[in-house]
Motif scaffolding. Structure first.
Motif, short mmCIF file in Angstrom:
data_model
loop_
_atom_site.label_atom_id
_atom_site.label_comp_id
_atom_site.label_asym_id
_atom_site.label_seq_id
_atom_site.Cartn_x
_atom_site.Cartn_y
_atom_site.Cartn_z
N TYR A 129 -16.54 -26.79 -28.23
CA TYR A 129 -15.93 -28.12 -28.33
C TYR A 129 -16.92 -29.24 -28.04
N ILE A 130 -18.16 -29.04 -28.42
CA ILE A 130 -19.17 -30.09 -28.24
C ILE A 130 -19.96 -30.22 -29.54
N ILE A 131 -20.24 -31.47 -29.94
CA ILE A 131 -21.14 -31.69 -31.07
C ILE A 131 -22.46 -32.18 -30.47
N PRO A 132 -23.51 -31.36 -30.54
CA PRO A 132 -24.76 -31.75 -29.87
C PRO A 132 -25.35 -33.02 -30.47
N ASN A 133 -25.73 -33.97 -29.61
CA ASN A 133 -26.27 -35.25 -30.06
C ASN A 133 -27.53 -35.16 -30.92
N PRO A 134 -28.49 -34.28 -30.58
CA PRO A 134 -29.74 -34.28 -31.37
C PRO A 134 -29.49 -34.05 -32.85
N SER A 135 -28.37 -33.39 -33.18
CA SER A 135 -28.07 -33.13 -34.59
C SER A 135 -28.00 -34.43 -35.40
N HIS A 136 -27.47 -35.48 -34.77
CA HIS A 136 -27.31 -36.76 -35.48
C HIS A 136 -28.66 -37.37 -35.84
N PHE A 137 -29.66 -37.15 -34.99
CA PHE A 137 -30.98 -37.70 -35.29
C PHE A 137 -31.60 -37.01 -36.51
N VAL A 138 -31.33 -35.72 -36.62
CA VAL A 138 -31.83 -34.99 -37.80
C VAL A 138 -31.18 -35.56 -39.06
N SER A 139 -29.85 -35.73 -39.03
CA SER A 139 -29.13 -36.26 -40.20
C SER A 139 -29.61 -37.66 -40.55
N LEU A 140 -29.69 -38.53 -39.54
CA LEU A 140 -30.08 -39.92 -39.81
C LEU A 140 -31.54 -40.00 -40.23
N GLY A 141 -32.38 -39.12 -39.68
CA GLY A 141 -33.79 -39.08 -40.07
C GLY A 141 -33.93 -38.72 -41.54
N ALA A 142 -33.20 -37.70 -41.97
CA ALA A 142 -33.25 -37.28 -43.38
C ALA A 142 -32.74 -38.40 -44.28
#
Ligand SMILES: [Zn+2]
Length: 270
Positions: A129-142
């Motif tokens: 039940y957690i969405i890890p924050n670093p994942s968003h940086f990967v998406s936004l970076g791409a």
């Protein structure tokens, strides 16, 4: 421009995409499992979670190994969850779909990276039940790196993205804050809001709204299915639904097929 409607070229990229998707599906599934179980990501080789048997290279072939071993660990014969097989086949299928929708373009590469991120966070969200924050940086970076290469120019795409992010992330945050007041408990996780913000960047406002509706439908369906199969509930809040997978799926499908749907909808008002 590579023409995927040429049979030989189409089959070639279809097969390559399916293999790549299955391999990444296998890897990311393991990666997500390690995040969820707090195991070191870089250390140690893949092993059976029951007996610790270290997997040999031939036991790590996506899809094939699972089927040959009849879905069991070779050492202790414990059943291996079909989650692995399903995840690998699912990502293989999504890779092929993305390649044939986007063509062999930078946009395709960007979308595949986004797909991999969504796939991983969905698996983590389902488990802890957690969405890890670093994942968003990967998406936004791409997203940022691909901007100059996307059809329509970087500024219109960035502008649409920002409006979409503000609308989805901000709008849903506002609604959930009001709901929290009314229901006197957290209605939507902060992780979901951040994920919606990122999805808004990719989809822009119109496709984003379509994606949100799709995500809600999928979320309700997931919840029914989850209850039907007796999915274990979140101990702290039994009513809590991991919304991440539904958002991911609804948004990604709309990223691929949203354009014609939005155009059709808009033409109703002309
Ligand atoms: Zn085992």
């Amino acid at each position: 421009m590579i023409d995927l409607s040429e049979p030989v070229i189409g089959i070639y990229f279809g097969v390559v995409g399916a293999i790549l998707g299955a391999v990444l599906g296998s890897f990311l599934n393991c990666f997500a499992w390690r995040i969820a179980h707090d195991e070191k990501i870089t250390k140690g080789r893949s092993h059976c979670p029951h007996c610790g048997h270290v997997l040999q290279p031939w036991e790590l072939i996506p899809v094939v190994s699972w089927i040959i071993q009849g879905g069991k660990c070779r050492s202790c014969k414990t059943k291996i969850s079909p989650r692995y097989l399903i995840a690998e086949l699912f990502l293989a299928g999504m890779f092929v779909w993305t390649i044939f929708t986007d063509g062999i373009t930078i946009r395709c590469l960007r979308d595949l990276i986004f797909l991999c991120v969504l796939f991983t966070i969905s698996l983590v969200d389902l488990e802890i039940y957690i969405i890890p924050n670093p994942s968003h940086f990967v998406s936004l970076g791409a997203f940022a790196l691909a901007l100059p290469f996307i059809d329509g120019g970087w500024w219109p795409n960035l502008r649409d993205g920002l409006i979409g992010a503000a609308l989805l992330g901000g709008g849903v945050l506002l609604i959930s804050l009001v709901m929290n007041k009314i229901m006197k408990k957290a209605t939507l996780g902060g992780g979901d809001v951040k994920l919606l913000f990122v999805c808004g960047m990719y989809l822009g406002p119109m496709k984003g709204l379509f994606g949100l509706v799709t995500a809600c439908i999928i979320g309700i369906a997931f919840n029914y299915i989850g209850n039907a199969v007796g999915r274990k509930k979140n101990e702290e809040d039994p009513a809590y639904i991991p919304f991440g997978p539904a958002i991911s799926m609804g948004m990604y499908v709309m990223l691929l097929i949203g354009e014609p749907l939005v155009n059709m909808y808009m033409s109703l008002y002309k």
